[in-house]
Design a protein around this motif. Structure first.
Motif, PDB file in Angstrom:
ATOM      1  N   ILE A  26       7.698  38.284   3.542  1.00  0.00           N
ATOM      2  CA  ILE A  26       6.432  38.972   3.293  1.00  0.00           C
ATOM      3  C   ILE A  26       5.910  39.552   4.605  1.00  0.00           C
ATOM      4  N   GLU A  27       4.904  40.418   4.499  1.00  0.00           N
ATOM      5  CA  GLU A  27       4.354  41.045   5.696  1.00  0.00           C
ATOM      6  C   GLU A  27       3.686  40.000   6.584  1.00  0.00           C
ATOM      7  N   VAL A  28       4.016  40.020   7.859  1.00  0.00           N
ATOM      8  CA  VAL A  28       3.435  39.076   8.822  1.00  0.00           C
ATOM      9  C   VAL A  28       2.713  39.870   9.903  1.00  0.00           C
ATOM     10  N   ARG A  29       1.398  39.738   9.932  1.00  0.00           N
ATOM     11  CA  ARG A  29       0.575  40.415  10.936  1.00  0.00           C
ATOM     12  C   ARG A  29       0.274  39.436  12.063  1.00  0.00           C
ATOM     13  N   VAL A  30       0.291  39.919  13.284  1.00  0.00           N
ATOM     14  CA  VAL A  30      -0.035  39.056  14.421  1.00  0.00           C
ATOM     15  C   VAL A  30      -1.122  39.703  15.272  1.00  0.00           C
ATOM     16  N   TRP A  31      -1.992  38.844  15.790  1.00  0.00           N
ATOM     17  CA  TRP A  31      -3.063  39.312  16.677  1.00  0.00           C
ATOM     18  C   TRP A  31      -3.223  38.307  17.805  1.00  0.00           C
ATOM     19  N   ASN A  32      -3.466  38.833  18.988  1.00  0.00           N
ATOM     20  CA  ASN A  32      -3.690  38.000  20.161  1.00  0.00           C
ATOM     21  C   ASN A  32      -4.740  38.662  21.034  1.00  0.00           C
ATOM     22  N   ARG A  33      -5.490  37.858  21.763  1.00  0.00           N
ATOM     23  CA  ARG A  33      -6.521  38.425  22.632  1.00  0.00           C
ATOM     24  C   ARG A  33      -5.915  39.408  23.625  1.00  0.00           C
ATOM     25  N   THR A  34      -4.760  39.044  24.175  1.00  0.00           N
ATOM     26  CA  THR A  34      -4.012  39.984  25.008  1.00  0.00           C
ATOM     27  C   THR A  34      -3.134  40.803  24.082  1.00  0.00           C
ATOM     28  N   GLU A  35      -3.530  42.038  23.838  1.00  0.00           N
ATOM     29  CA  GLU A  35      -2.888  42.875  22.820  1.00  0.00           C
ATOM     30  C   GLU A  35      -1.395  43.049  23.047  1.00  0.00           C
ATOM     31  N   GLN A  36      -0.970  43.189  24.312  1.00  0.00           N
ATOM     32  CA  GLN A  36       0.438  43.427  24.600  1.00  0.00           C
ATOM     33  C   GLN A  36       1.325  42.295  24.090  1.00  0.00           C
ATOM     34  N   LYS A  37       0.791  41.085  24.104  1.00  0.00           N
ATOM     35  CA  LYS A  37       1.586  39.947  23.647  1.00  0.00           C
ATOM     36  C   LYS A  37       1.912  40.074  22.162  1.00  0.00           C
ATOM     37  N   ALA A  38       0.980  40.597  21.388  1.00  0.00           N
ATOM     38  CA  ALA A  38       1.227  40.816  19.961  1.00  0.00           C
ATOM     39  C   ALA A  38       2.310  41.869  19.765  1.00  0.00           C
ATOM     40  N   HIS A  39       2.264  42.928  20.571  1.00  0.00           N
ATOM     41  CA  HIS A  39       3.292  43.970  20.478  1.00  0.00           C
ATOM     42  C   HIS A  39       4.662  43.426  20.892  1.00  0.00           C
ATOM     43  N   ASP A  40       4.686  42.575  21.903  1.00  0.00           N
ATOM     44  CA  ASP A  40       5.943  41.960  22.332  1.00  0.00           C
ATOM     45  C   ASP A  40       6.512  41.075  21.228  1.00  0.00           C
ATOM     46  N   HIS A  41       5.623  40.341  20.559  1.00  0.00           N
ATOM     47  CA  HIS A  41       6.060  39.460  19.467  1.00  0.00           C
ATOM     48  C   HIS A  41       6.637  40.291  18.316  1.00  0.00           C
ATOM     49  N   ALA A  42       5.960  41.379  18.005  1.00  0.00           N
ATOM     50  CA  ALA A  42       6.429  42.254  16.924  1.00  0.00           C
ATOM     51  C   ALA A  42       7.804  42.823  17.231  1.00  0.00           C
ATOM     52  N   ALA A  43       8.001  43.220  18.483  1.00  0.00           N
ATOM     53  CA  ALA A  43       9.287  43.795  18.878  1.00  0.00           C
ATOM     54  C   ALA A  43      10.406  42.766  18.817  1.00  0.00           C
TER      55      ALA A  43
END
Length: 291
Positions: A26-43
């Motif tokens: 299923i769709e998994v959304r991630v959010w972190n206070r440091t935005e780049q970390k969320a993008h790194d996790h997604a990648a």
């Protein structure tokens, strides 16, 4: 049926916990206070980095932040939608869990206090122990989602029960660490080889998770790798002591453990692994626990 899940807080534990969720299909959304970390996790894991507004719009929201105060502030500003289940994996305060459960119930959502145990290795392997308090129907909805990063999921009671179990568990962990260190200090003073002594203990009735997985690897090795910050353990012990005081119980050992672990100032404790608290004992006795 759950269509989307969000994970809020990609710290040492959350990073690994969230990595298992895409396996659910299923769709998994991630959010972190440091935005780049969320993008790194997604990648790296195939999750989707989103704004906080999108994260709290998911059907199931999982949070893993340092304190209950952090969660309270977040939910006050960004409440979930009606019908959502908020699974809070923070090591939090039982009274806060009760208040948040009541607040979310008023808007048709549910809140579960679901702290985890097993350290970063358990998060990475997806074998964490999750102790859950709150509404049982919401628990049944969240169970298959939690299962993605858990080895054991235990429903322990009404709102606040999960946080209470976690606080007591971590206080016991601190107690085991301190008691074992005192025991090894006695043996050190008797010129006993600590590595051999610990091997005996680990094959005898004195063994514990601390003796098997922490003492040799962190203390005797003098490495003290930071995986669980000492200030967070101090917080958890404080929560347990608050529970003791609420019921006016006289439990000397737990209170003495708090006194020992609080001897390191919070600003310093924030930089240390919890196992480094043993250095206080070493300074007191002038005996260093090393192989």
């Amino acid at each position: 049926m759950t269509q989307s899940v969000a994970f809020i807080g990609l710290g040492a534990m959350g990073w690994h916990m969230a990595s298992h969720l895409p396996k659910l299909g299923i769709e998994v959304r991630v959010w972190n206070r440091t935005e780049q970390k969320a993008h790194d996790h997604a990648a790296q894991f195939g999750t989707k980095a989103v704004a906080i507004e999108q994260a709290v719009a998911a059907d199931v929201i999982i949070s893993c932040l340092p304190t209950s105060a952090d969660i309270e502030a977040l939910i006050a500003k960004y409440p979930p939608k009606s019908g959502a289940v908020w699974v809070d994996c923070t090591s939090g305060v039982p009274d806060s869990a009760k208040q948040l459960a009541q607040a979310l119930k008023k808007i048709g959502a549910a809140y579960l206090d679901a702290p985890v145990s097993g350290q970063t290795i358990g998060a990475e392997r997806g074998t964490l122990t999750v102790m859950v308090g709150g509404d049982e129907q919401a628990f049944r909805i969240a169970h298959p989602i939690i299962q993605a990063f858990a080895g054991l999921i235990e429903y322990v009671g009404e709102s606040g029960a999960g946080f209470a179990v976690k606080a007591v568990n971590n206080t016991l962990m601190a107690t085991h660490l301190w008691a074992l260190a005192e025991g090894l200090t006695v043996l050190k003073a008797q010129n006993v080889d600590l590595n051999s002594a610990l091997n005996c203990i680990n094959h005898s009735s004195g063994q514990s998770g601390i003796s098997q997985n922490i003492m040799a690897q962190r203390v005797l090795s003098r490495e003290f790798p930071k995986t669980f910050a000492l200030d967070l353990l101090q917080k958890d012990i404080g929560i347990a002591i608050d529970l003791v005081q609420q019921k006016t119980l006289e439990l000397d050992i737990l209170e003495r453990i708090q006194q020992q672990f609080n001897r390191i100032e919070k600003h310093q404790a924030k930089q240390l692994d919890f196992s480094a608290a043993i250095q206080i004992l070493e300074r007191d006795t002038q005996l260093e626990l090393k192989i």
